[in-house]
Design an enzyme around this catalytic site. Structure first.
Site, PDB file in Angstrom:
ATOM      1  N   LYS A 191     -17.764  -0.973   1.237  1.00 38.49           N
ATOM      2  CA  LYS A 191     -16.631  -0.502   2.022  1.00 38.49           C
ATOM      3  C   LYS A 191     -16.945   0.624   3.001  1.00 38.49           C
ATOM      4  O   LYS A 191     -16.102   0.998   3.814  1.00 38.49           O
ATOM      5  CB  LYS A 191     -15.490  -0.060   1.081  1.00 38.49           C
ATOM      6  CG  LYS A 191     -14.787  -1.233   0.399  1.00 38.49           C
ATOM      7  CD  LYS A 191     -13.709  -0.778  -0.569  1.00 38.49           C
ATOM      8  CE  LYS A 191     -12.539  -0.116   0.105  1.00 38.49           C
ATOM      9  NZ  LYS A 191     -11.755  -1.059   0.929  1.00 38.49           N
TER      10      LYS A 191
ATOM     11  N   TYR B 296      -2.460   0.206  10.009  1.00 41.23           N
ATOM     12  CA  TYR B 296      -2.598  -0.454   8.715  1.00 41.23           C
ATOM     13  C   TYR B 296      -1.338  -0.259   7.875  1.00 41.23           C
ATOM     14  O   TYR B 296      -0.760  -1.214   7.359  1.00 41.23           O
ATOM     15  CB  TYR B 296      -3.821   0.079   7.970  1.00 41.23           C
ATOM     16  CG  TYR B 296      -3.817  -0.270   6.496  1.00 41.23           C
ATOM     17  CD1 TYR B 296      -3.981  -1.585   6.091  1.00 41.23           C
ATOM     18  CD2 TYR B 296      -3.632   0.713   5.524  1.00 41.23           C
ATOM     19  CE1 TYR B 296      -3.956  -1.919   4.739  1.00 41.23           C
ATOM     20  CE2 TYR B 296      -3.608   0.392   4.182  1.00 41.23           C
ATOM     21  CZ  TYR B 296      -3.769  -0.924   3.795  1.00 41.23           C
ATOM     22  OH  TYR B 296      -3.739  -1.242   2.457  1.00 41.23           O
TER      23      TYR B 296
ATOM     24  N   SER C 126       0.821  -1.205   0.000  1.00 43.45           N
ATOM     25  CA  SER C 126       0.000   0.000   0.000  1.00 43.45           C
ATOM     26  C   SER C 126       0.854   1.253   0.000  1.00 43.45           C
ATOM     27  O   SER C 126       1.939   1.276   0.599  1.00 43.45           O
ATOM     28  CB  SER C 126      -0.893   0.013   1.250  1.00 43.45           C
ATOM     29  OG  SER C 126      -1.581   1.246   1.373  1.00 43.45           O
TER      30      SER C 126
END
Length: 321
Positions: free
Chosen positions: A178, A141, A114
């Site tokens: 989401k 994250y 990411s």
């Protein structure tokens, strides 16, 4: 067989559609299938078998000889989650076990990293592997993705081909489930449809005017095209950026959404929530030389082209890819 983890999610389900379109039909879909709001993402797709993520490592031990390629897209991706134990289990330990299995069974692997690993971009946005240990992500994250990248690079044993893809701001069909983590395009469409206007975060940075915060927005169809390319390329292992290479403003994005909906532009600004204000990225832009250097030469959708396709072909009719 081709394995896709995170198969019921946004990018994973779009990847299965891309594989099906190329006549790959022996797809093993790996996920936690208990979430009904994700179910439409897999409707109508050619899937050979569904395997719960908790049973996958055992499944792979039995079926590795028939497994040709693994796309490890599944992860906990909520940037507002601060329970590090969840990320340690789902994003780090799970990925490490899968990596080791790919080494043991000689299966090529593409996994999702990411752009969240870049933090505020203090070191820029170059996919230079020597910089990865120095990056400072802004949340657990991002930390989990960077931790796995560092771990993978340090392993003495690696799959014969592997690639980690640092996804930038991906948007497109199949992200209906989401919620807050869906793309700004998705939220813009919903707001404009409901109220005729769009609210954007006000800038709290002296170098950026309201709405001129910038991101590298990439259409999910481009993401899965790159994944498909790597499945066939199978050389030049490493960690790669995956954006368009061109940052655009949230005003650009919002105006493109109004235009695609054929609605007159009406934009308002609200304060960025205090709980994310000190972790807010004002600029991201992928350097894409590395991916281009190994032969990927397809053009990426412009923001306007991607938003128009997404709005008119998927959001307005409520369709899935």
């Amino acid at each position: 067989m081709i394995v896709v983890t995170g198969a019921a999610g946004f990018i994973g389900s779009c990847l299965i559609s891309r594989l099906n379109a190329a006549n790959f039909r022996d797809i093993v879909a790996v996920d936690d299938f208990s979430h009904p709001d994700k179910a439409p993402n897999l409707e109508g797709k050619a899937i050979k078998e569904r395997v719960h993520r908790d049973a996958f490592h055992e499944w792979l031990a039995k079926h590795h000889e028939a497994t040709e390629f693994i796309f490890h897209i599944g992860a906990r991706t909520d940037t507002t989650e601060f329970d590090r134990a969840i990320f340690d289990r789902l994003n780090v330990a799970y990925s490490q076990e899968l990596w080791q299995a790919c080494c043991r069974y000689q299966i090529p692997l593409v996994y999702a990293s990411s752009a969240a690993t870049y933090g505020l971009g203090e070191l820029g946005y170059r996919d230079d592997e020597s910089l990865i240990p120095q990056l400072s992500p802004l949340n657990p994250y991002g930390d989990s993705k960077n931790e796995f990248d560092i771990w993978a690079l340090n392993q003495p044993e690696k799959p014969f081909f592997w690639a980690g893809l640092k996804f930038f701001n991906v948007y497109g069909p199949n992200e209906y489930h989401k919620g807050r983590m869906a793309s700004v395009i998705f939220h813009a469409f919903r707001q404009i449809k409901a109220t005729g206007k769009m609210k954007l975060f006000r800038s709290h940075h002296p170098d950026y005017r309201d709405g001129e915060q910038m991101r590298d927005f990439i259409y999910v169809k481009d993401v899965v095209d790159v994944c498909y390319f790597l499945m066939h390329h199978r050389k030049n292992s490493g960690i790669y950026n995956l954006g368009t290479g061109q940052a655009r403003t949230f005003l650009d994005l919002t105006r493109a959404t109004f235009h695609a909906m054929n609605v007159q532009e009406q934009i308002e600004f609200v304060d960025t929530p205090a709980d994310i204000r000190d972790k807010y990225q004002y600029f991201t832009e992928a350097t894409m030389d590395k991916l281009r250097s190994i032969g990927y030469d397809r053009p990426f959708h412009s923001l306007e082209a991607g938003v128009t396709d997404y709005v008119q072909q998927y959001l307005q009719p409520g369709a899935y890819y």
